[in-house]
Design an enzyme around this catalytic site. Structure first.
Site, PDB file in Angstrom:
ATOM      1  N   HIS A   1       0.856  -1.205   0.000  1.00  0.00           N
ATOM      2  CA  HIS A   1       0.000   0.000   0.000  1.00  0.00           C
ATOM      3  C   HIS A   1       0.892   1.256   0.000  1.00  0.00           C
ATOM      4  CE1 HIS A   1      -2.982   2.873   1.326  1.00  0.00           C
ATOM      5  NE2 HIS A   1      -3.873   1.974   1.699  1.00  0.00           N
TER       6      HIS A   1
ATOM      7  N   GLU B   1      -1.168   1.363  -5.153  1.00  0.00           N
ATOM      8  CA  GLU B   1      -0.969   0.100  -4.443  1.00  0.00           C
ATOM      9  C   GLU B   1      -0.878  -1.062  -5.433  1.00  0.00           C
ATOM     10  OE1 GLU B   1      -4.089  -0.097  -1.391  1.00  0.00           O
ATOM     11  OE2 GLU B   1      -4.342   2.049  -1.707  1.00  0.00           O
TER      12      GLU B   1
END
Ligand SMILES: O=P(O)(O)OC[C@H]1O[C@H](O)[C@H](O)[C@@H](O)[C@@H]1O
EC number: 5.1.3.15
Length: 291
Positions: A158, A263
């Site tokens: 992320h 991400e």
């Protein structure tokens, strides 16, 4: 490579005194914490800090600090059935241990199932995150099914990238790729899917069937970040914008303007199915250059 730019990982503590490692290589200096195998900082020799970390990030004992590259595993977003389960899985709030350390700037951290993880997710697994600093920053997440029944999981690296000014940032490589927008207040007229992604409102899109190369351009910083992946079929592009940022924890005032998350993931219809004994690897290689 020479001795001053390359070394074995060294032990550090983060802003909360939590144990971690520092890796120095020709591509710069990476700092990570063992909690969540969380890469918190990457200082590139020419471009400076590449990863955004909030000034309001919490470094409490089991806090998932906002910024850097949190590891999302084994589910993405909210748990499908359990409201009490942590968002984005439990990996980012579990302590990893060092599994292997290279002579150079490379380390593998590992997490396997415990009573706590099995209470949330009843599977036997080994998750290994390898981080190496060469000219690029390379991160591989390898998940092995160590049990005797198949399971499905979701995963994401992320990454929060510093962009200077989100209004002057664009994402290239996802033109024409199908996506689902889940922002609560997205831009009023839907974006042209054949154009690079720009930012003018809350953006929270999951792209599926993505190419192996995506680029984030930050004009404010005269910076390009190339994300090369293997084994990642999903990508999430996220910025909370004003209203969501104001309601979020661990994010100060106008900080939402300073970052974009791109991400690298396998989620939703591209979640991974693993047979007993099987391993799945997802690799991310980050390269920074001028525009
Ligand atoms: O606040 P967190 O749990 O770290 O999640 C931060 C964000 O992560 C992802 O990008 C999701 O798509 C967003 O919906 C979420 O708000």
């Amino acid at each position: 490579m020479n001795d001053s730019s390359t070394a074995r990982p060294t032990a550090i503590t983060d802003a909360g005194g939590r144990p971690g490692l520092e890796l120095r290589g020709p591509g710069g200096c990476v700092r990570m914490t063992l909690l969540g195998a969380h890469v918190q900082s990457w200082i590139h020799p020419e471009h400076g800090e590449v990863l955004f970390m909030s000034a309001d990030a919490s470094y409490a004992e089991r806090a998932a600090s906002r910024g850097g590259i949190p590891l999302v595993f084994p589910w993405f977003g909210a748990h499908a059935e359990r409201k009490d389960a942590p968002a984005h899985g439990f990996a980012r709030i579990q302590p990893f241990e060092v599994a292997a350390q290279g002579d150079g700037p490379s380390v593998t951290l590992r997490l396997s199932d415990t009573e706590d993880t099995r209470a949330l997710w009843p599977h036997a697994f080994l998750a290994e995150l390898t981080v190496s600093v060469a000219e690029t920053l390379a991160i591989t997440l390898a998940v092995t099914n160590t049990g005797d029944a198949a399971f499905d999981f979701e995963e994401a690296l992320h990454s929060y990238f510093v962009v200077g000014d989100v209004h002057r940032a664009t994402v290239h490589g996802l033109e024409g790729v199908p996506h689902v927008e889940s922002a609560s207040a997205p831009q009023e007229s839907p974006p042209d899917p054949s154009e690079p992604i720009g930012f003018c409102a809350e953006t929270d899109r999951i792209y599926q069937g993505v190419p192996d190369r995506i680029e984030l351009r930050a004009r404010e910083l005269d910076r390009r970040i190339e994300l090369g992946t293997r084994g990642a079929r999903s990508a999430i592009v996220w910025n909370p914008w004003i209203a969501k940022a104001a309601a979020m924890s661990q994010l100060q005032g106008d900080e939402w303007q300073q970052f974009v998350c791109v991400e690298s993931a396998n989620c939703r219809e591209n979640r991974v199915s693993l047979e007993p004994g099987a391993t799945h690897s997802m690799e991310l290689t980050l390269r920074v250059s001028s525009q």
